[in-house]
Design an enzyme around this catalytic site. Structure first.
Site, mmCIF file in Angstrom:
data_model
loop_
_atom_site.group_PDB
_atom_site.id
_atom_site.type_symbol
_atom_site.label_atom_id
_atom_site.label_comp_id
_atom_site.label_asym_id
_atom_site.label_seq_id
_atom_site.Cartn_x
_atom_site.Cartn_y
_atom_site.Cartn_z
ATOM 1 N N ASP A 13 2.098 6.950 8.396
ATOM 2 C CA ASP A 13 3.139 6.679 7.408
ATOM 3 C C ASP A 13 4.471 7.353 7.758
ATOM 4 O OD1 ASP A 13 1.293 5.193 6.038
ATOM 5 O OD2 ASP A 13 0.879 6.704 4.515
ATOM 6 N N ARG A 33 8.505 0.574 -4.148
ATOM 7 C CA ARG A 33 7.048 0.689 -4.285
ATOM 8 C C ARG A 33 6.609 2.146 -4.135
ATOM 9 N NH1 ARG A 33 4.169 -2.164 0.128
ATOM 10 N NH2 ARG A 33 2.585 -0.800 -0.715
ATOM 11 N N ARG A 53 -6.107 -5.477 7.320
ATOM 12 C CA ARG A 53 -6.619 -4.345 6.532
ATOM 13 C C ARG A 53 -7.962 -4.744 5.940
ATOM 14 N NH1 ARG A 53 -1.746 -1.257 3.747
ATOM 15 N NH2 ARG A 53 -3.248 0.434 3.757
ATOM 16 N N CYS A 61 -0.841 -6.742 4.106
ATOM 17 C CA CYS A 61 -1.174 -7.153 5.472
ATOM 18 C C CYS A 61 0.001 -7.054 6.453
ATOM 19 C CB CYS A 61 -1.740 -8.564 5.480
ATOM 20 S SG CYS A 61 -0.620 -9.713 4.739
ATOM 21 N N LYS A 65 2.371 9.236 -4.344
ATOM 22 C CA LYS A 65 1.901 7.919 -4.801
ATOM 23 C C LYS A 65 0.432 7.707 -4.425
ATOM 24 C CE LYS A 65 2.717 4.442 -1.829
ATOM 25 N NZ LYS A 65 1.598 3.624 -1.367
ATOM 26 N N ASN A 66 0.088 8.029 -3.161
ATOM 27 C CA ASN A 66 -1.262 7.720 -2.697
ATOM 28 C C ASN A 66 -2.326 8.668 -3.248
ATOM 29 O OD1 ASN A 66 -0.443 5.467 -1.379
ATOM 30 N ND2 ASN A 66 -0.361 6.400 0.661
HETATM 31 N N1 EPU Z 1 -10.310 0.150 8.237
HETATM 32 C C1 EPU Z 1 -11.360 -0.646 8.588
HETATM 33 N N2 EPU Z 1 -12.198 -1.082 7.608
HETATM 34 C C2 EPU Z 1 -12.025 -0.778 6.301
HETATM 35 C C3 EPU Z 1 -10.940 0.057 5.945
HETATM 36 C C4 EPU Z 1 -10.104 0.495 6.946
HETATM 37 O O1 EPU Z 1 -11.532 -0.982 9.753
HETATM 38 O O2 EPU Z 1 -12.816 -1.223 5.478
HETATM 39 C C5 EPU Z 1 -9.386 0.599 9.275
HETATM 40 C C6 EPU Z 1 -7.964 0.057 9.033
HETATM 41 O O3 EPU Z 1 -7.802 -1.228 9.580
HETATM 42 C C7 EPU Z 1 -7.114 1.087 9.707
HETATM 43 C C8 EPU Z 1 -7.904 2.386 9.500
HETATM 44 O O4 EPU Z 1 -9.244 2.002 9.176
HETATM 45 O O5 EPU Z 1 -7.052 0.836 11.077
HETATM 46 C C9 EPU Z 1 -7.371 3.274 8.424
HETATM 47 O O6 EPU Z 1 -7.306 2.579 7.207
HETATM 48 P P1 EPU Z 1 -7.523 3.334 5.849
HETATM 49 O O7 EPU Z 1 -8.655 2.682 5.113
HETATM 50 O O8 EPU Z 1 -7.546 4.802 6.048
HETATM 51 O O9 EPU Z 1 -6.199 2.992 5.106
HETATM 52 P P2 EPU Z 1 -6.091 2.874 3.578
HETATM 53 O O10 EPU Z 1 -7.022 3.825 2.934
HETATM 54 O O11 EPU Z 1 -6.106 1.457 3.185
HETATM 55 C C10 EPU Z 1 -4.312 4.760 3.123
HETATM 56 C C11 EPU Z 1 -2.928 4.746 2.575
HETATM 57 C C12 EPU Z 1 -1.980 4.177 3.619
HETATM 58 C C13 EPU Z 1 -2.078 5.021 4.881
HETATM 59 C C14 EPU Z 1 -3.531 5.070 5.366
HETATM 60 C C15 EPU Z 1 -3.728 5.961 6.567
HETATM 61 C C16 EPU Z 1 -3.354 4.384 0.246
HETATM 62 C C17 EPU Z 1 -3.230 3.488 -0.923
HETATM 63 N N3 EPU Z 1 -2.890 3.919 1.383
HETATM 64 O O12 EPU Z 1 -4.607 3.400 3.376
HETATM 65 O O13 EPU Z 1 -0.699 4.262 3.079
HETATM 66 O O14 EPU Z 1 -1.265 4.468 5.883
HETATM 67 O O15 EPU Z 1 -4.379 5.533 4.310
HETATM 68 O O16 EPU Z 1 -3.310 7.245 6.267
HETATM 69 O O17 EPU Z 1 -3.831 5.509 0.124
HETATM 70 C C18 EPU Z 1 1.508 3.603 2.694
HETATM 71 O O18 EPU Z 1 1.515 4.366 1.710
HETATM 72 O O19 EPU Z 1 2.536 3.086 3.164
HETATM 73 C C19 EPU Z 1 0.240 3.294 3.337
HETATM 74 C C20 EPU Z 1 0.064 2.214 4.082
#
Ligand code: EPU
Length: 417
Positions: free
Chosen positions: A305, A398, A122, A117, A22-23
C-alpha cells in the site's frame, strides 16, 4: 464529479495528525456483529469505505448509530438477513470479512465476489477453504456464493497464501466454533493483532495474533466492548514520503512509528533524515537523497500500500531503483500516468519497474484508479511544476479523510472543485 486542482512545486511545513486506520476499523465493524451486545468504535476515519461498510451492515437489519465524528455504536441484537447486498458488497473488498460473523451468528451467508480488481486479481479461495476446514459447505450459482453450516468445528488450517482479510475472517469464525483452531502462515499486520486484542477484550481466546501461528479456542458467546482504532500506518507512511519527496520539514503526529520500521530503514539507506519519537515522526528536508530498490512484502516487510507513494519519491532521488511489486500483479499500471508527468520509468514486466531519478515532473490531468495510486498522484502533483488536475477523487476519499483540508494546513495548494 469532484476533482482536485493542485499547484505544485511548493515546500510544505508544519504538523499533521494521522487518522484511525481504515483497514483496522472496517474489520472491527464486522467483528461487532459477533455479539448481540453494543460495541463502541472510536477513532474511526470518516472515509467512503467506512460509509459503504456501515450501509452494508445496516442492510442486514443491524443498528448503527453515528454518535459523533469518528465514533459509532453497533448493536447486532438481531441479524435479519444472510444476504450481503451485492450492489454494496461489490464496491468494497472488505465486504468479504462480513461472511465471518454471518456464518458464526446465522450459520449461512450469501454474497457476491467482493470488489477491488483494479490492482489485480483478488481471489477468495482462502476464505472458501478456511470455512470448509471449519465444517462449512460452499456453493456458487454463477453470481453469488453461498456458505452454510450446522455447526462450526475447530480445525487446523494452513493459509496457502498469506492473507490479511483471510486471517481476520478465520480468527472471527474460529472464535465461535466448537473446540480449538490452529492457523498457520497467518498475516502478521498490526491490523490483525489489533482485531485479536479487541476480540479477546470481548471474551474471545486468541493467542499468537501478529505472528504466523495463531491458536483460537472457541467460546459460546462474546460480550460487547470498546474498540479504539489504531493509527493508519499507510496514511502516516504516505505523508512521510510526501515530506521526503518535496524536501519539506513535516511532523507526523498521533502515529505508531514502530508499524513503519521497514520505511524508516529504507529512508536510512536513501539518506533521508527522520527523527522518530514515541507517537510522532519528524521528516527533515534532505537534499542529497539516493535511490533505493524495494520489494513489497507482507508485514513486517515493505507494504504494497506504500509502493505507489514510494515510486514518486524515487523519481526525486538520485540514481536507479528497481521496484518489485510481489503482492498484486496490476499494482504498477498507475505508473503510466507518472511517466506522462515526466518520470523516467522503464516497465520490465507486470511486477517490476526501474525508476531513474531525479526527474523534473510537470503538472497534468490524471485519473485516480485506486486509493493508493490516488495518494501517489497527489504527491507527484505537489512535487511537479505547474498545475495538475486529479479526477475520480472518490477513490482517494475511500481511504483518506478530508485530505485536501489537512494538506492545505501544511502549505499545499490544493482545491476540491
Ligand atoms: N490471495 C489469494 N487468495 C485469497 C486471498 C488473497 O491468493 O483468497 C492473495 C492475493 O491475490 C494477494 C495476496 O494474497 O496476492 C494478499 O492478499 P490479502 O488477502 O492479504 O489482501 P486483502 O486482505 O484483500 C488487505 C488490505 C489491502 C492490502 C492487503 C495487503 C483490507 C481491506 N485490505 O487486503 O489494502 O493491500 O491487505 O496488505 O484490509 C488498500 O487499502 O488500498 C488495500 C488494497
Amino acid at each position: 464529479m469532484e476533482k482536485f486542482i493542485i499547484n505544485g512545486g511548493k515546500k510544505l511545513n508544519g504538523s499533521i495528525e494521522i487518522r484511525g486506520a481504515k483497514n483496522a476499523a472496517l474489520k472491527a465493524f464486522a467483528a461487532a456483529l459477533l455479539t448481540t451486545r453494543p460495541v463502541l468504535l472510536k477513532n474511526v476515519p470518516e472515509v467512503e469505505d467506512i460509509k459503504r461498510m456501515v450501509e452494508l451492515i445496516q442492510s442486514l437489519g443491524v443498528k448503527i448509530e453515528h454518535i459523533k465524528n469518528g465514533e459509532y455504536r453497533v448493536t447486532a441484537k438481531k441479524i435479519e438477513t444472510y444476504l450481503l447486498d451485492p450492489a454494496i458488497a461489490k464496491k468494497l473488498r472488505a465486504s468479504v470479512v462480513l461472511t465471518a460473523p454471518l456464518l458464526a451468528r446465522v450459520g449461512r451467508v450469501k454474497f457476491p465476489h467482493p470488489g477491488g480488481c483494479v490492482i489485480g486479481e483478488r481471489p477468495i479461495d482462502v476464505f472458501i477453504d478456511g470455512y470448509g476446514a471449519l465444517g462449512a459447505k460452499i456453493t456458487h450459482n454463477g453470481a453469488l456464493y453461498e456458505i452454510s453450516t450446522q455447526k462450526l468445528r475447530g480445525s487446523k488450517f494452513i493459509f496457502p497464501n498469506i492473507s490479511v482479510t483471510g486471517t481476520e475472517a478465520m480468527m472471527m469464525t474460529a472464535s465461535m466454533a466448537e473446540g480449538e483452531t490452529f492457523l498457520k502462515n497467518c498475516a502478521c499486520e498490526p491490523e490483525v493483532e489489533s482485531l485479536a486484542n479487541f476480540l479477546n477484550s470481548c471474551g474471545a481466546q486468541i493467542i499468537g495474533a501478529g505472528t504466523p501461528n495463531v491458536k483460537i479456542r472457541g467460546v459460546k458467546s462474546l460480550r460487547g466492548g470498546i474498540y479504539e482504532t489504531i493509527p493508519d500506518r499507510i496514511e502516516a507512511g504516505s505523508l512521510a514520503i510526501l515530506a521526503a519527496a518535496t524536501k519539506s520539514r513535516l511532523k507526523i503526529m498521533k502515529c505508531e512509528p514502530e508499524h513503519l520500521d521497514s520505511l524508516w530503514s529504507l529512508f536510512g539507506k536513501a539518506r533521508i533524515k527522520v527523527k522518530i519519537n514515541k507517537s510522532s515522526v519528524e521528516i527533515l528536508p534532505s537534499f542529497s537523497s539516493s535511490s533505493v530498490s524495494v520489494k513489497t512484502r507482507e508485514y513486517p516487510g515493505f507494504p504494497t500500500d506504500l509502493q505507489a507513494p514510494l515510486c514518486v519519491l524515487l523519481t526525486q532521488t538520485e540514481g536507479h531503483a528497481l521496484v518489485h511489486e510481489t503482492i498484486y500483479e496490476g499494482r504498477l499500471n498507475w505508473t503510466d500516468e507518472l511517466k506522462r508527468m515526466g518520470a523516467n520509468i522503464l516497465a520490465l514486466d507486470p511486477h517490476r519497474i526501474e525508476i531513474k531519478g531525479p526527474a523534473k515532473l510537470k503538472g497534468r490531468e490524471i485519473e485516480s484508479p485506486d486509493l493508493r495510486a490516488g495518494m501517489a498522484y497527489i504527491i507527484a502533483a505537489l512535487c511537479a511544476k505547474g498545475q495538475s488536475t486529479i479526477n475520480n477523487i472518490y477513490q482517494i476519499d475511500r481511504g483518506y479523510e478530508k485530505i485536501e483540508e489537512r494538506l492545505k494546513k501544511i502549505g499545499a495548494d490544493i482545491q476540491r472543485v
